[in-house]
Design a protein around this motif. Structure first.
Motif, PDB file in Angstrom:
ATOM      1  N   ARG A  33     -11.809  36.916  26.916  1.00 34.99           N
ATOM      2  CA  ARG A  33     -10.620  36.195  26.454  1.00 34.99           C
ATOM      3  C   ARG A  33      -9.736  37.095  25.602  1.00 34.99           C
ATOM      4  N   ILE A  34      -9.073  37.988  26.281  1.00 36.72           N
ATOM      5  CA  ILE A  34      -8.165  38.925  25.609  1.00 36.72           C
ATOM      6  C   ILE A  34      -7.094  39.291  26.625  1.00 36.72           C
ATOM      7  N   SER A  35      -5.923  39.669  26.182  1.00 35.38           N
ATOM      8  CA  SER A  35      -4.844  39.934  27.133  1.00 35.38           C
ATOM      9  C   SER A  35      -5.190  41.116  28.043  1.00 35.38           C
ATOM     10  N   GLN A  36      -4.697  41.039  29.284  1.00 38.04           N
ATOM     11  CA  GLN A  36      -4.936  42.108  30.250  1.00 38.04           C
ATOM     12  C   GLN A  36      -4.362  43.432  29.737  1.00 38.04           C
ATOM     13  N   GLY A  37      -3.236  43.377  29.060  1.00 36.88           N
ATOM     14  CA  GLY A  37      -2.630  44.605  28.542  1.00 36.88           C
ATOM     15  C   GLY A  37      -3.524  45.301  27.532  1.00 36.88           C
ATOM     16  N   ILE A  38      -4.084  44.525  26.619  1.00 37.52           N
ATOM     17  CA  ILE A  38      -4.984  45.105  25.611  1.00 37.52           C
ATOM     18  C   ILE A  38      -6.270  45.590  26.271  1.00 37.52           C
ATOM     19  N   ALA A  39      -6.806  44.796  27.205  1.00 37.84           N
ATOM     20  CA  ALA A  39      -8.016  45.219  27.920  1.00 37.84           C
ATOM     21  C   ALA A  39      -7.759  46.536  28.655  1.00 37.84           C
ATOM     22  N   ALA A  40      -6.597  46.658  29.278  1.00 36.73           N
ATOM     23  CA  ALA A  40      -6.251  47.889  30.006  1.00 36.73           C
ATOM     24  C   ALA A  40      -6.115  49.069  29.043  1.00 36.73           C
ATOM     25  N   GLN A  41      -5.551  48.835  27.866  1.00 36.31           N
ATOM     26  CA  GLN A  41      -5.437  49.908  26.865  1.00 36.31           C
ATOM     27  C   GLN A  41      -6.818  50.366  26.415  1.00 36.31           C
ATOM     28  N   ALA A  42      -7.695  49.415  26.146  1.00 36.15           N
ATOM     29  CA  ALA A  42      -9.049  49.765  25.706  1.00 36.15           C
ATOM     30  C   ALA A  42      -9.770  50.515  26.817  1.00 36.15           C
ATOM     31  N   TRP A  43      -9.603  50.079  28.061  1.00 33.89           N
ATOM     32  CA  TRP A  43     -10.216  50.760  29.201  1.00 33.89           C
ATOM     33  C   TRP A  43      -9.716  52.208  29.281  1.00 33.89           C
ATOM     34  N   GLU A 100      -9.112  51.713  18.912  1.00 32.04           N
ATOM     35  CA  GLU A 100      -8.011  52.608  19.319  1.00 32.04           C
ATOM     36  C   GLU A 100      -7.206  52.001  20.451  1.00 32.04           C
ATOM     37  N   GLY A 101      -7.880  51.259  21.319  1.00 30.84           N
ATOM     38  CA  GLY A 101      -7.203  50.594  22.429  1.00 30.84           C
ATOM     39  C   GLY A 101      -6.653  49.231  22.044  1.00 30.84           C
ATOM     40  N   HIS A 102      -6.639  48.910  20.750  1.00 28.63           N
ATOM     41  CA  HIS A 102      -6.132  47.655  20.195  1.00 28.63           C
ATOM     42  C   HIS A 102      -6.987  46.453  20.578  1.00 28.63           C
ATOM     43  N   TYR A 103      -8.228  46.719  21.003  1.00 28.89           N
ATOM     44  CA  TYR A 103      -9.166  45.653  21.366  1.00 28.89           C
ATOM     45  C   TYR A 103      -9.945  45.326  20.104  1.00 28.89           C
ATOM     46  N   ARG A 104      -9.300  44.613  19.177  1.00 30.40           N
ATOM     47  CA  ARG A 104      -9.878  44.418  17.848  1.00 30.40           C
ATOM     48  C   ARG A 104     -10.482  43.041  17.622  1.00 30.40           C
ATOM     49  N   ARG A 105     -10.005  42.059  18.358  1.00 32.10           N
ATOM     50  CA  ARG A 105     -10.445  40.696  18.068  1.00 32.10           C
ATOM     51  C   ARG A 105     -11.951  40.520  18.289  1.00 32.10           C
ATOM     52  N   TYR A 106     -12.465  41.101  19.360  1.00 31.07           N
ATOM     53  CA  TYR A 106     -13.890  40.975  19.675  1.00 31.07           C
ATOM     54  C   TYR A 106     -14.556  42.340  19.756  1.00 31.07           C
TER      55      TYR A 106
END
Length: 145
Positions: free
Chosen positions: A35-45, A74-80
């Motif tokens: 449950r996180i935006s695709q954009g943030i998931a893509a950045q983290a990836w 670093e990929g802005h995947y901070r919530r979880y």
């Protein structure tokens, strides 16, 4: 980025004999399935796979939990980030232990596509959504008609 991000959108060309690409797509599917935006998931990836070259379960397991949390951040995947880091390390450990880190070995251990999907969902943190995303593109390669 479109609502449905493809492997090609990430610059991945999937092939059965390219385990790093299959793992890359699995990693993306895993992040996209949360449950996180695709954009943030893509950045983290991108940070994990492209910037730091974590293109196999073994290479991801070479990270400490703290390093992985930092890379996700670093990929802005901070919530979880902390729970995702724990689950990613768990799923990579399980993939490595049970299938030598190989999706082809996972396929070879499966009786058919349904069994493969069942085995995939027995990996820690892999639910129906992650399985669906992964199989959308990897399924036709691993189980050609």
């Amino acid at each position: 980025m479109s609502k449905t991000t493809s492997a090609a959108d990430l610059g991945l060309t999937l092939a059965v004999d390219d385990e790093p690409a299959l793992f890359g797509w699995f990693l993306a599917s895993y992040l996209f399935g949360k449950r996180i935006s695709q954009g943030i998931a893509a950045q983290a990836w991108t940070v994990l796979y492209r910037q730091y070259g974590r293109d196999t379960p073994r290479k991801l397991l070479d990270l400490s939990w703290r390093q992985l949390v930092g890379y996700l951040g670093e990929g802005h995947y901070r919530r979880y980030d902390e729970s995702t880091a724990t689950r990613l390390l768990d799923v990579c450990h399980q993939l490595q232990e049970e299938y030598g880190g190989s999706f082809v070995r996972l396929r070879d251990a499966s009786t058919d596509r349904v069994d493969f999907e069942s085995r995939l969902q027995r990996l820690k943190g892999v639910g129906p959504k992650t399985c669906e995303i992964f199989m959308r593109e990897a399924g036709p390669l691993l189980f050609p008609d």
